[in-house]
Design a protein around this motif. Structure first.
Motif, PDB file in Angstrom:
ATOM      1  N   THR A 121      39.582  61.393  23.939  1.00 32.66           N
ATOM      2  CA  THR A 121      38.143  61.210  24.119  1.00 32.66           C
ATOM      3  C   THR A 121      37.502  60.729  22.822  1.00 32.66           C
ATOM      4  OG1 THR A 121      38.269  63.237  25.472  1.00 32.66           O
ATOM      5  CG2 THR A 121      36.092  62.293  25.138  1.00 32.66           C
ATOM      6  N   ASN A 122      36.404  59.979  22.963  1.00 39.22           N
ATOM      7  CA  ASN A 122      35.556  59.665  21.819  1.00 39.22           C
ATOM      8  C   ASN A 122      34.911  60.962  21.360  1.00 39.22           C
ATOM      9  OD1 ASN A 122      33.366  59.048  20.148  1.00 39.22           O
ATOM     10  ND2 ASN A 122      32.183  58.083  21.798  1.00 39.22           N
TER      11      ASN A 122
ATOM     12  N   LYS B 257      37.014  56.359  32.119  1.00 41.47           N
ATOM     13  CA  LYS B 257      38.210  55.538  32.352  1.00 41.47           C
ATOM     14  C   LYS B 257      39.142  56.193  33.371  1.00 41.47           C
ATOM     15  CE  LYS B 257      41.454  52.420  31.665  1.00 41.47           C
ATOM     16  NZ  LYS B 257      42.118  52.313  30.357  1.00 41.47           N
ATOM     17  N   GLU B 258      39.290  57.523  33.313  1.00 39.85           N
ATOM     18  CA  GLU B 258      40.190  58.220  34.239  1.00 39.85           C
ATOM     19  C   GLU B 258      39.706  58.118  35.679  1.00 39.85           C
ATOM     20  OE1 GLU B 258      41.888  61.711  31.201  1.00 39.85           O
ATOM     21  OE2 GLU B 258      40.116  62.075  32.447  1.00 39.85           O
TER      22      GLU B 258
ATOM     23  N   LEU C  52      35.604  53.262  25.369  1.00 38.73           N
ATOM     24  CA  LEU C  52      35.700  53.908  26.685  1.00 38.73           C
ATOM     25  C   LEU C  52      37.084  53.725  27.302  1.00 38.73           C
ATOM     26  CD1 LEU C  52      32.213  52.848  28.094  1.00 38.73           C
ATOM     27  CD2 LEU C  52      32.884  55.127  27.317  1.00 38.73           C
ATOM     28  N   ASN C  53      37.669  52.560  27.107  1.00 40.29           N
ATOM     29  CA  ASN C  53      38.975  52.286  27.709  1.00 40.29           C
ATOM     30  C   ASN C  53      40.127  53.025  27.040  1.00 40.29           C
ATOM     31  OD1 ASN C  53      38.406  50.476  29.893  1.00 40.29           O
ATOM     32  ND2 ASN C  53      37.888  48.902  28.384  1.00 40.29           N
ATOM     33  N   ALA C  54      39.856  53.594  25.869  1.00 38.08           N
ATOM     34  CA  ALA C  54      40.911  54.348  25.166  1.00 38.08           C
ATOM     35  C   ALA C  54      40.979  55.805  25.624  1.00 38.08           C
ATOM     36  CB  ALA C  54      40.672  54.290  23.658  1.00 38.08           C
TER      37      ALA C  54
ATOM     38  N   THR D 143      36.197  51.684  41.230  1.00 37.53           N
ATOM     39  CA  THR D 143      36.188  50.805  40.061  1.00 37.53           C
ATOM     40  C   THR D 143      34.941  51.120  39.249  1.00 37.53           C
ATOM     41  OG1 THR D 143      34.883  49.035  41.084  1.00 37.53           O
ATOM     42  CG2 THR D 143      37.284  48.989  41.456  1.00 37.53           C
ATOM     43  N   GLN D 144      34.724  50.361  38.176  1.00 37.78           N
ATOM     44  CA  GLN D 144      33.534  50.588  37.356  1.00 37.78           C
ATOM     45  C   GLN D 144      32.240  50.274  38.106  1.00 37.78           C
ATOM     46  OE1 GLN D 144      33.259  48.000  33.968  1.00 37.78           O
ATOM     47  NE2 GLN D 144      32.902  46.185  35.233  1.00 37.78           N
TER      48      GLN D 144
END
Length: 338
Positions: free
Chosen positions: A204-205, A229-230, A256-258, A272-273
């Motif tokens: 997480t960030n 993202k999950e 966010l994608n990490a 989806t997003q």
């Protein structure tokens, strides 16, 4: 003659005590030997019936521990049985083998996708929540023992703010809600469920407002919120909204994608997003539709004009992307692993 007879009778009389003494000494020696080599106690226990009862209890316990779990519907398993199945799936040599086991136990379909079946969980405050499987061999255990076999989602367990103040500083790791979940939140769950949950690593960030992907670090959690993202898969919200208006917008997307990877349950249901797919994100708390938190902090402070901290969440209608100030109350949907 009389003297001789008297002498023979006297000789017989003294031999009997001698024999008894010899037998007594031998018996004592035998008892001593049996005691020293540990044989006496089992003999006594057997004579009194104690050994038979203890042996029976041990055999029953061993039989229960070693007996295989029979396949049944998801809602019919005990939490202990699901924990044992999860361990079996985790011990599989690869993901395909793990999914085959999950299919055997009726947890996923023939394509390896979680079936979407739910089971009721009555919380300690009498709230009725629902658990469903969202992933197989998806998360890494924090104890270094490899993957967790089963990941589940439990909705909703409560309504809470992310933080007591409007701040996203420190992200998920420093959030008030994360602390609440590890204590009060966990105590809401039935004890038989609490006892089989395993801690896993969540990316997480943990800074808050940032465009640096290095701000994404790992925490060890037993109960946790899902990241954007999950749930949504690949994200391009900032690039789509701001384009070239703000330099480096793709960096915010990459933060966010990490934060992990999309769970099979959400991807299989078309989330989806920009879409809730089959509507699986529209969730309720005590019968009423609610927004619900992701653990992902909104990483941008546009032109540094807004002092408030924001976190992402799903909307009441199930739309996958909205934001709320950190001190706002939203639904709490948790993930956990067995």
């Amino acid at each position: 003659m009389n003297t001789g007879k008297h002498s023979r009778k006297k000789s017989r009389g003294t031999s009997a005590p001698l024999v008894i003494a010899v037998i007594f000494v031998c018996a004592c020696a035998l008892v001593l030997v049996l005691t020293l080599n540990g044989t006496l106690q089992p003999i006594v226990a057997q004579l009194t019936g104690q050994d038979s009862q203890e042996s029976s209890d041990q055999q029953t316990q061993q039989s229960q521990e070693e007996s295989p779990v029979e396949p049944k519907q998801f809602s019919y398993y005990t939490w202990d049985e699901l924990s044992r199945i999860s361990s079996e799936i985790a011990a599989a040599p690869d993901d395909d083998s793990g999914r085959q086991l999950a299919e055997y136990y009726n947890l996923v379909d023939e394509n390896g996708v979680p079936t979407g079946s739910t089971r009721e969980v009555v919380l300690s405050d009498n709230t009725l929540a629902y658990a469903r499987i969202v992933g197989i061999r998806h998360d890494q255990r924090s104890d270094g023992q490899g993957v967790a076999g089963i990941t589940l989602m439990l909705s909703m367990v409560s309504e809470q703010p992310m933080n007591q103040e409007n701040s996203s500083d420190g992200g998920w790791e420093s959030s008030w809600l994360r602390s609440w979940l590890s204590s009060d939140g966990m105590s809401l769950l039935p004890e038989d469920l609490q006892s089989v949950i395993v801690a896993v690593d969540k990316a997480t960030n943990n800074v808050g407002e940032t465009s640096d992907v290095a701000s994404v670090t790992t925490t060890s959690d037993t109960l946790w919120l899902f990241s954007a993202k999950e749930v949504c898969g690949r994200i391009s919200w900032f690039s789509d909204e701001f384009g070239t208006e703000i330099s480096g917008t793709a960096d915010y997307d990459e933060v966010l994608n990490a934060e992990g990877s999309q769970y099979e349950y959400f991807s299989a249901n078309g989330v989806t997003q920009d879409s809730s797919g089959t509507g699986v994100l529209a969730l309720t708390y005590r019968g009423s539709a609610r927004t619900w938190w992701y653990r992902s902090a909104y990483p941008l402070n546009y032109m540094e004009l807004n002092p408030n901290g924001y976190f992402y969440r799903a909307s009441e209608t199930g739309y996958p992307s909205s934001v709320g100030t950190a001190s706002e109350t939203s639904g709490v949907v948790v993930g956990f692993c067995l």
